[in-house]
Write a protein that holds these residues in place. Structure first.
Motif, PDB file in Angstrom:
ATOM      1  N   ARG A 153       0.606  -0.945   0.069  1.00  0.00           N
ATOM      2  CA  ARG A 153      -0.055   0.011  -0.067  1.00  0.00           C
ATOM      3  C   ARG A 153       1.055   1.125  -0.113  1.00  0.00           C
ATOM      4  O   ARG A 153       1.780   1.475   0.655  1.00  0.00           O
ATOM      5  N   THR A 154       1.260   2.001  -0.822  1.00  0.00           N
ATOM      6  CA  THR A 154       1.889   3.840  -0.915  1.00  0.00           C
ATOM      7  C   THR A 154       0.818   4.631   0.384  1.00  0.00           C
ATOM      8  O   THR A 154      -0.320   4.789   0.569  1.00  0.00           O
ATOM      9  N   LEU A 210      -0.028  -0.371   9.804  1.00  0.00           N
ATOM     10  CA  LEU A 210      -0.890  -1.282   8.418  1.00  0.00           C
ATOM     11  C   LEU A 210      -1.708  -0.786   7.086  1.00  0.00           C
ATOM     12  O   LEU A 210      -2.479  -1.273   6.393  1.00  0.00           O
ATOM     13  N   HIS A 211      -1.359   0.861   7.187  1.00  0.00           N
ATOM     14  CA  HIS A 211      -2.199   1.468   6.063  1.00  0.00           C
ATOM     15  C   HIS A 211      -3.277   1.400   5.624  1.00  0.00           C
ATOM     16  O   HIS A 211      -3.918   1.237   4.716  1.00  0.00           O
ATOM     17  N   PHE A 212      -4.363   1.329   6.998  1.00  0.00           N
ATOM     18  CA  PHE A 212      -5.799   1.661   6.407  1.00  0.00           C
ATOM     19  C   PHE A 212      -5.793   2.914   6.077  1.00  0.00           C
ATOM     20  O   PHE A 212      -5.499   3.732   6.683  1.00  0.00           O
ATOM     21  N   ASP A 213      -7.192   3.401   5.059  1.00  0.00           N
ATOM     22  CA  ASP A 213      -6.978   4.495   4.741  1.00  0.00           C
ATOM     23  C   ASP A 213      -8.295   4.913   5.534  1.00  0.00           C
ATOM     24  O   ASP A 213      -9.131   3.933   7.214  1.00  0.00           O
ATOM     25  N   GLY A 253       4.457  -9.547  10.791  1.00  0.00           N
ATOM     26  CA  GLY A 253       5.356  -8.067   9.868  1.00  0.00           C
ATOM     27  C   GLY A 253       3.670  -7.955   9.238  1.00  0.00           C
ATOM     28  O   GLY A 253       3.267  -6.927  10.576  1.00  0.00           O
ATOM     29  N   CYS A 254       3.845  -8.010   8.398  1.00  0.00           N
ATOM     30  CA  CYS A 254       2.714  -6.549   7.836  1.00  0.00           C
ATOM     31  C   CYS A 254       1.376  -7.285   6.919  1.00  0.00           C
ATOM     32  O   CYS A 254       0.532  -6.917   6.926  1.00  0.00           O
ATOM     33  N   ALA A 300      -3.196  -9.463  11.765  1.00  0.00           N
ATOM     34  CA  ALA A 300      -3.032  -8.830  12.686  1.00  0.00           C
ATOM     35  C   ALA A 300      -4.458  -8.391  13.272  1.00  0.00           C
ATOM     36  O   ALA A 300      -4.429  -8.395  14.749  1.00  0.00           O
ATOM     37  N   VAL A 301      -4.947  -8.129  12.537  1.00  0.00           N
ATOM     38  CA  VAL A 301      -6.539  -7.680  13.072  1.00  0.00           C
ATOM     39  C   VAL A 301      -7.213  -9.581  13.760  1.00  0.00           C
ATOM     40  O   VAL A 301      -6.906  -9.434  15.065  1.00  0.00           O
ATOM     41  N   THR A 302      -6.802 -10.088  13.424  1.00  0.00           N
ATOM     42  CA  THR A 302      -7.563 -11.652  13.955  1.00  0.00           C
ATOM     43  C   THR A 302      -6.615 -11.469  15.232  1.00  0.00           C
ATOM     44  O   THR A 302      -7.455 -11.762  16.295  1.00  0.00           O
TER      45      THR A 302
END
Length: 505
Positions: A90-91, A323-326, A389-390, A395-397
């Motif tokens: 994800r950028t 985690l780069h969620f918007d 990691g990424c 991670a959310v789990t």
């Protein structure tokens, strides 16, 4: 109105015990006509549930909104660009609109904004419990929500006026909400039969999780919209809903069962026959402060809230930075762990009361088992979340599993105040929640310091390690010191009893 002292009492069936018995256990047989899920006492729980939903929605909405409120300076932009290599896929530029927020607040300032609520919250815990024990919890609980809701409407104006004005508003919001949980515990001390106390309180306090479930995704969607300017709409909407709920609370809720116009004689007799008269003596402050069982709850409450508040106030930032969620995804994903906790909270409460009623475990053992699982589980999964990691799904789990186990705490220490002393439950909640408020302003500051210059995964692992260590410490202390016994100082004293030693904790 039916007078308490004029009611004929139904004597509960009490198991035989010796001096060495673990505790007084009451065998509860619910007589016909008193109902359960549709009874007045459960209706009180549902109404209180809506109140706690408002309490937490008003508390956590800023955790999501602040992501849209703040713009990021060049130092943080560089940190984001450097961090992108850690989690490619994800950028940063397409997922984070850097420099589009209104306010130029650094990480420490953001931590102060999120924690300011708790500077006020800690002030009114013990006074709230004492006042509720004297005058009942209805006005205090409703008034606390009303105060917070009204001040929430002022947050956009305060934020645009000055940083200091926003801090002041948040502190006064905390002062209002500080009354709510001691007041509610006081109400359940008068409404909840002992063998239903876990269920009734868990239904109510499940609003902690449900309020978070609702507030975070709704806040994210409102921030991403153009409704009333985006992020300000979050505070206008939740403030308005809080005020509307207060109207129903003041019209329908009662401090005590005998004040309720809708309760049947059968249900009133059932509740009163399972609760003992209030002590005639003054509040036994010395005995409360010297009780090992009360200190066990205080330590457990502090440790639980450290982990819970770290996730509650900082999870949206973690999802964004690592985690780069918007922002729209942020609120929805951040709410999933609390939806899981809401389910586990209510399920565990049913199991805990079944275990106690069927005498599979004593109240003391039940509280310790549920509390230990609720602390050790989150500790393990928080640490695991830092090692995957990424992988955002995993991670959310893991975070969902952490909050699932944490939901069992409502069948552990959280209802334990009522076990020890139904009559002083509000005071005990005020006391333990005073200690437990400290993590509310301390944990966001710790997160701010650890991630100020580098919001990467490595720094967040330190956050998770600290939370896990605090959880384990709390579990051990509760195992060693906790108790489910009703304490002697909860009972009516006579002149000959006043100087008797405390019941062993």
């Amino acid at each position: 109105m039916i007078s308490y002292c004029n009611m004929n009492r139904i004597e509960p069936s009490i198991s035989s015990k010796t001096e060495e018995s673990d505790e007084d256990e009451v065998t509860v047989k619910i007589p016909p006509g008193v109902g359960t899920w549709l009874s007045v006492r459960y209706s009180m729980a549902y109404l209180a549930l809506l109140g706690v939903i408002n309490v937490y929605a008003l508390r956590v909405n800023l955790s999501v909104a602040i992501v849209s409120m703040v713009k990021y300076n060049s130092t943080l932009q560089t940190a984001y660009l450097n961090h992108r290599a850690e989690c490619p896929g994800r950028t940063v530029e397409t997922n984070h609109n850097l420099n589009t927020g209104e306010f130029d607040w650094n990480r420490n300032q953001q931590g102060l904004v999120l924690g300011a609520f708790f500077y006020g919250y800690i002030i009114t815990q013990l006074p709230g419990g004492y006042l509720a024990s004297k005058f009942g919890g209805k006005i205090l609980f409703g008034g606390g929500v009303l105060c917070t809701a009204a001040l929430t409407l002022l947050i956009p104006f305060a934020a645009r006026t000055s940083f200091t004005a926003l801090i002041v508003v948040r502190i006064f919001e905390g002062i209002g909400e500080g009354l709510t949980f001691p007041a509610m515990h006081s109400i359940w001390g008068s409404w909840a039969p002992p063998m239903e106390s876990t269920r009734l309180t868990s239904i109510t306090y499940a609003g902690i999780h449900l309020g978070t479930v609702l507030a975070q995704p709704i806040s994210g969607m409102l921030c991403a919209s153009n409704i009333m300017g985006g992020w300000p709409s979050v505070f206008y909407m939740f403030g308005a809903f809080g005020i509307i709920w207060c109207v129903f609370w003041f019209a329908l809720a009662q401090n005590y069962p005998h004040e309720c116009k809708w309760i049947s004689n059968e249900e009133l007799l059932y509740i009163q026959s399972n609760l003992k008269p209030a002590p005639s003596s003054a509040v036994p402050w010395k005995k409360i402060f010297s009780s090992k069982a009360v200190w066990a709850i205080s330590i457990a409450h502090f440790c639980n809230n450290w982990g819970f508040y770290t996730l509650l106030t900082c999870l949206p930032t973690y999802l964004k930075d690592v985690l780069h969620f918007d922002i729209k995804q942020n609120g929805l994903i951040a709410s999933l762990p609390y939806f899981v906790a809401w389910i586990s909270c209510n399920t565990a409460a049913l199991a805990a009361d079944k275990i106690r009623v069927k005498r599979l475990l004593s109240t003391t053992a039940t509280r310790k088992v549920f509390n230990t699982v609720s602390f050790v589980g989150p500790a393990c999964f928080l640490i695991a979340a830092g090692y995957i990691g990424c992988d955002s799904v995993l991670a959310v789990t893991f975070i969902c599993f952490a909050t699932l186990f944490n939901g069992l705490a409502f069948s552990g220490f959280y209802v334990n105040h009522i076990d020890l002393s139904p009559h002083y439950a509000g005071i005990l909640m005020g006391l333990t929640n005073t200690w437990a408020t400290i993590p509310g302003f301390l944990s966001p500051l710790v997160v701010g310091v650890l991630t100020a210059e580098n919001p990467g995964r490595k720094q967040w692992m330190y956050v998770f390690y600290i939370s896990a260590s605090v959880y384990i410490f709390g579990a051990l202390c509760y195992i060693l010191l906790g108790s489910g016994k009703e304490q002697k100082w909860n009972k009516t004293f006579t002149k000959n009893e006043e100087h008797e030693p405390l019941m062993d904790d």
